[in-house]
Design a protein around this motif. Structure first.
Motif: not given
Lengths: 198, 485
Positions: B70-77
């Motif tokens: 979730x953290x990585x996805x949020x960061x990319x988004x």
């Protein structure tokens, strides 16, 4: 004189380009005008603004980098909607093909389950995990035979795809070109490719 | 005339102008619509393509650690959301069951991402976009972009899909501006088209109007009317034909007039030439009449016959000369102020019609302005005719009445004869017309009533014959009390 004038008028309008007619044809003429106006109005109103569309394909997908070792293989799990999702297996030394398959049978790890990934390949009791019946054979023509210690016929389509793609990924060549035949104690499945995805 | 001049709803001008405006409207609307469609497509295509390629390029700069958390996805988004195109966008990422949105504190997904879009991007990896509208009707473009990676030279999906939701507010504004421009351009265009329409209508209508005026002048007898031929179109051809026809007509009428004039001149010349010898013959016959008693009876009868016929011939010649003067329009009125009753009585006395054969009914003290000689001829002819062909008693009555434009007198001469046959009535005033075919030799010249009619006409009046209520014939003369007024 009046009669002659009338005849001239009729002939003249005929020459204008068929827009009108003789005096009696005023109705036809009016109808043509109405149709033209309606057409113009329809063109203007129907064509105005920004209309919604369906889904329109537009070019290639994005190509991102994935952080993994060059020797890594992929284990394929399923997303909640049924799509194949690769998870790299980057342990060193590189795992043997049968080890990669065992890894698949163990199912998604904690972090992978957190992302909603799942598997349809049934888990095995520990006793069968390291039996002699695991065998992955590969000939030079891109054909691969995988013998599994559990029945393959009851496997769901998703599970079959998981097994085929994971096994094909260990071949070293492009995964989509490898033809994989799954065998279990209950016999074999038809040879299959890992679905080409572009 | 006035009815034609009035603007009729489907007149030539209306029809021409309407046709012109219709063509102008169709071309204006058609051009505007096509231009608008083309421009709108171009604007939208550019925005959509920019968004698609923008998302693809910016996504390519990222390195993914599979499986995504979730953290990585949020960061990319969040990273992608910051690098929106000029209009700004919201980016949403989906991986497995993970969802992330670039809007801080906002929802991790958007209702504008349709199920159709998700399913289309699930299997086959390619970029896609969809135009859609939110609940308020604001148009959006939703771009879907699956993240793939290279594996053994083959593109494999990572399972992550990113969506960019971009409002098309600017594009909508641009499109609205184009609609306004098309509309604002079309209406003045139509107004401008009215000018050539009216000019074209005028160029057609002017020759038509000239033609109509010329035809009317021709109808009034102005045979020298010609139209100015301008240009070389069909209307000019019509004008040319009109001129040729008018010229031919004028020539024909000229020839006819000349022939008629020659004939009348001949009659006048003949009667004039006859008069001189007749005068001499009359003088001789008068002398012979006096000597007839001394001759033997047969010779005397022959002499009287010659004398009688010579007298008739002289009357005929006088009448012929009189009618020739009318034909030559040489007859003139010599107006006098006369007492009507007096004039009538004088005429009767002069002809010795003062016995019971003629009964008069005259208003006393009515004065009229007329040519007394011609009035005398009129009355004498009518009474003489009544005595000759009708029968005594002959009633002569004069009445006056007031009409619009002045007082009129009505002279009525009624006889007690058998009347006039209805088929004869229309011809009774013709020259040399004989009511009774058997009576080829009457006392008169055969011109009396014709001369009467000409004289009455000269006074501006009319004369008619009809059957009387109690049998007999009634001749009625109506003319202004003040002739020539």
């Amino acid at each position: 004189m009046r009669g002659v004038g009338g005849a001239r008028g009729a002939r003249f309008v005929g020459g204008v380009g068929g827009v009108g007619g003789v005096r009696g044809a005023g109705g036809v003429r009016g109808a043509v005008g109405v149709v033209a106006l309606a057409l113009g109005g329809a063109l203007l109103t129907a064509g105005c603004g920004i209309k919604p569309t369906g889904v329109i394909e537009s070019g290639q997908p994005a190509e991102v980098s994935v952080a993994m070792a060059s020797y890594a293989t992929q284990v394929y799990f399923l997303s909640p909607t049924g799509g194949l999702v690769p998870v790299p297996e980057s342990g060193y030394p590189p795992a043997a093909p049968s080890d990669v398959l065992r890894r698949l049978l163990r199912g998604p790890r904690e972090s992978e389950r957190a992302a909603g990934l799942r598997t349809e390949v049934p888990a095995l009791p520990d006793s069968k995990e390291s039996g002699p019946s695991w065998r992955v054979e590969q000939n030079g023509d891109g054909e691969m035979t995988v013998r599994l210690p559990f029945p393959v016929r009851p496997l769901s389509a998703g599970a079959q795809r998981q097994l085929v793609c994971t096994a094909a990924g260990t071949a070293g060549a492009a995964p989509t070109t490898v033809e994989v035949t799954l065998f279990g104690p209950d016999g074999g499945l038809p040879a299959a490719h890992c679905p080409a995805l572009g | 005339m006035r009815r034609i001049r009035a603007i009729s709803p489907w007149g030539l001008r209306t029809r021409l102008v309407a046709a012109f405006l219709l063509v102008a409207a169709i071309s204006a609307v058609g051009t505007a619509a096509l231009t608008y469609r083309q421009a709108r497509t171009a604007v939208l295509t550019q925005s959509q393509d920019t968004a698609v390629s923008g998302l693809r390029d910016q996504l390519a700069a990222h390195t993914l650690q599979l499986p995504l958390d979730q953290q990585q996805l949020q960061q990319i988004v969040t990273e992608l959301g910051k690098r929106g195109t000029p209009h700004g966008w919201h980016v949403y990422g989906e991986y497995g069951s993970l969802r992330a949105g670039s809007n801080p504190g906002g929802p991790p997904t958007s209702p504008l991402i349709t199920a159709d879009m998700r399913s289309r991007l699930g299997g086959v990896p390619h970029g896609a976009f969809q135009r859609t509208t939110d609940a308020n009707g604001t148009p959006y473009v939703v771009v879907g972009m699956p993240a793939t990676f290279r594996l053994g030279g083959v593109r494999r999906p990572t399972g992550a899909v990113f969506y960019a939701v971009m409002p098309l507010a600017t594009e909508r504004q641009t499109v609205q501006l184009m609609v306004d421009a098309a509309r604002n351009g079309a209406l003045p265009g139509l107004a401008i088209a009215l000018v050539p329409a009216l000019l074209a209508a005028r160029s057609v209508l002017r020759p038509v109007r000239n033609l109509r005026k010329a035809a009317q002048r021709m109808g009034r007898g102005e045979l020298d009317t010609r139209i100015e031929v301008r240009g070389a179109d069909e209307l000019a051809g019509l004008a040319r034909t009109f001129n040729e026809t008018a010229r031919a007509l004028e020539n024909s009428v000229d020839e006819l007039r000349q022939a008629e004039a020659r004939a009348r001149r001949f009659a006048a010349d003949v009667s004039h030439e006859l008069r001189t010898p007749l005068t001499g013959m009359l003088a001789v016959t008068e002398v012979l009449d006096e000597d007839a008693e001394r001759l033997d009876p047969d010779t005397a009868r022959a002499l009287r016959l010659i004398s009688n016929e010579t007298g008739k011939l002289a009357v005929l010649v006088e009448d012929l000369m009189e009618i020739s003067r009318f034909d030559a329009r040489a007859a003139e009125l010599n107006l006098d102020d006369v007492d009507l009753a007096e004039a009538v009585r004088k005429t009767l006395e002069r002809r010795h019609w003062v016995d019971e054969r003629v009964v008069t009914d005259l208003p006393e003290g009515v004065r009229a302005r007329l040519d007394s000689r011609r009035f005398d001829v009129v009355l004498a002819n009518l009474v003489g005719n009544a005595l000759k062909h009708g029968g005594a008693p002959v009633r002569v009555s004069v009445r006056t009445e007031t009409r619009v434009g002045g007082d009129w007198l009505t002279l009525r001469v009624a006889d007690s004869g058998p009347g006039i046959a209805p088929e004869v009535l229309p011809h009774i005033f013709d020259r040399f017309y004989k009511a009774d075919a058997a009576r080829t030799r009457s006392a008169g010249s055969g011109l009396g009533l014709a001369i009467t009619k000409e004289n009455v006409h000269l006074h501006g009046g009319t004369v008619r014959a009809a059957a009387g209520p109690d049998g007999g014939a009634v001749f009625t003369v109506e003319m202004p009390l003040e002739a020539g007024a």
